[in-house]
Design a protein around this motif. Structure first.
Motif, PDB file in Angstrom:
ATOM      1  N   ALA A  73      47.464  47.645  37.210  1.00 44.62           N
ATOM      2  CA  ALA A  73      46.420  47.124  38.233  1.00 44.62           C
ATOM      3  C   ALA A  73      47.135  46.387  39.257  1.00 44.62           C
ATOM      4  N   ASN A  76      47.918  48.542  42.081  1.00 44.85           N
ATOM      5  CA  ASN A  76      46.513  49.188  42.726  1.00 44.85           C
ATOM      6  C   ASN A  76      46.011  48.453  43.815  1.00 44.85           C
ATOM      7  N   THR A  79      42.090  47.648  42.936  1.00 47.93           N
ATOM      8  CA  THR A  79      41.893  46.571  41.868  1.00 47.93           C
ATOM      9  C   THR A  79      41.979  45.317  42.507  1.00 47.93           C
TER      10      THR A  79
END
Length: 348
Positions: A73, A76, A79
């Protein structure tokens, strides 16, 4: 700096661009939600770098309990954009509403000094003295470089250390001058005599200044130390002469005889000091090996100053004493002739 004569090994601090996630805050949008950049930075730091919130005891061992996003995450963008931020009024908004999150490149390291960011442009000096090179760089930079607000240029390294050492030596020289003056006064117990001895100090500087001018005109830390050494030698020579003059003058000796005998008695000591020092310094003046950047400037100043100081001391101090010697000790008077005897000099 490339155009400055004497600059070698010029380089900019290496900056290697690396891929990174860049988060740029929208300050107006954050202020509308009552958020500050500091608060947003804390949230992002917790999510991406982790924050210790407690400790866990497991089998008699204590472990830190950290809160942060999972490794996948943290890489990302979606995210991170959707990371919820608590506002002061209880709302939860995604980070993307108050910041721009995107991939980009940036420097591999960020150096700081006194909290401010720092980037170094370094170079070495060759064939010229460091001070003249830095002065030329400073002139060119002032003419051609105009940093934006919040940026400034600082000249550091060996040049900064040399400037600091020069200031310390000048302060020490002033303190030494005052201390020498006090010691001279305690030795001769006469303000005019002390003034006459201290007049000898500029005479010592004459030869040192000419020596520096003839060898390039560069005054370094070593040169300043050489001038301080000259002060000591010149003061010693002046004290030898004036103190001997005062002693003979107190013995009721005629002024002309005081000057001749007083000078001849101290001539050997003064010349011996000058010549032995000159013989010791002469090899250092012509030396070309390692260490010459310190020993050579010092030797040049002291050697040049020894000749002028010795010569001028033996000429100027007797002349000054002949002119103002009557003010150094109580005046002489002659007693009345009694019974045809030759009068003797007595003191008032």
């Amino acid at each position: 700096m490339k155009t400055v004569n004497g600059i070698v090994d010029l380089q900019l601090e290496p900056q290697i661009p690396i891929e990174q996630i860049q988060i740029k805050f929208n300050r107006p949008a954050a202020s509308r939600y009552g958020l500050t950049v500091g608060k947003l930075s804390e949230i992002i730091e917790t999510a991406l770098n982790g924050r210790v919130v407690s400790q866990v005891l497991d089998k008699q061992q204590t472990f830190d309990l950290a809160v942060w996003l999972k490794p996948d995450a943290r890489q990302n963008l979606d995210t991170i954009r959707n990371l919820l931020v608590d506002t002061p009024n209880g709302q939860k908004i995604p980070l993307a509403q108050v910041a721009t999150i995107e991939n980009g490149t940036g420097p591999n390291t960020i150096n700081r000094e006194n909290v401010s960011r720092l980037i170094v442009v370094s170079a070495n000096a060759n064939g010229r003295d460091l001070r003249s090179i830095v002065n030329e760089i400073r002139d060119k930079v002032n003419q051609q470089v105009h940093p934006p607000s919040g940026y400034y240029i600082q000249y550091a390294g060996q040049f900064e250390a040399e400037e600091r050492a020069t200031q310390n030596i000048l302060i020490s020289s002033l303190i030494a001058f005052v201390a020498i003056t006090v010691i001279m006064y305690l030795s001769v117990k006469s303000i005019p005599s002390t003034a006459m001895i201290m007049i000898n100090l500029p005479l010592a500087l004459v030869g040192g200044v000419f020596s520096v001018a003839l060898t390039g005109g560069v005054i370094s830390i070593a040169s300043l130390v050489g001038f301080i050494t000259l002060f000591g030698v010149a003061t010693r020579n002046g004290l030898l002469l004036v103190d001997n003059y005062n002693t003979k003058f107190a013995e009721e000796m005629p002024l002309k005889e005081v000057l001749i005998k007083g000078s001849m008695e101290r001539l050997n000591a003064i010349l011996m000091t000058a010549f032995t020092s000159a013989l010791g310094l002469a090899p250092l003046v012509v030396e070309s090996g390692p260490g010459k950047e310190i020993l050579q400037p010092l030797s040049i100043v002291v050697l040049g100053g020894l000749f002028t100081s010795t010569a001028l001391t033996l000429m100027v101090l007797p002349a000054l004493y002949a002119k103002f010697g009557k003010f150094l000790l109580p005046k002489r008077t002659t007693s009345v002739v009694e019974d045809g005897k030759v009068p003797k000099a007595v003191f008032e």
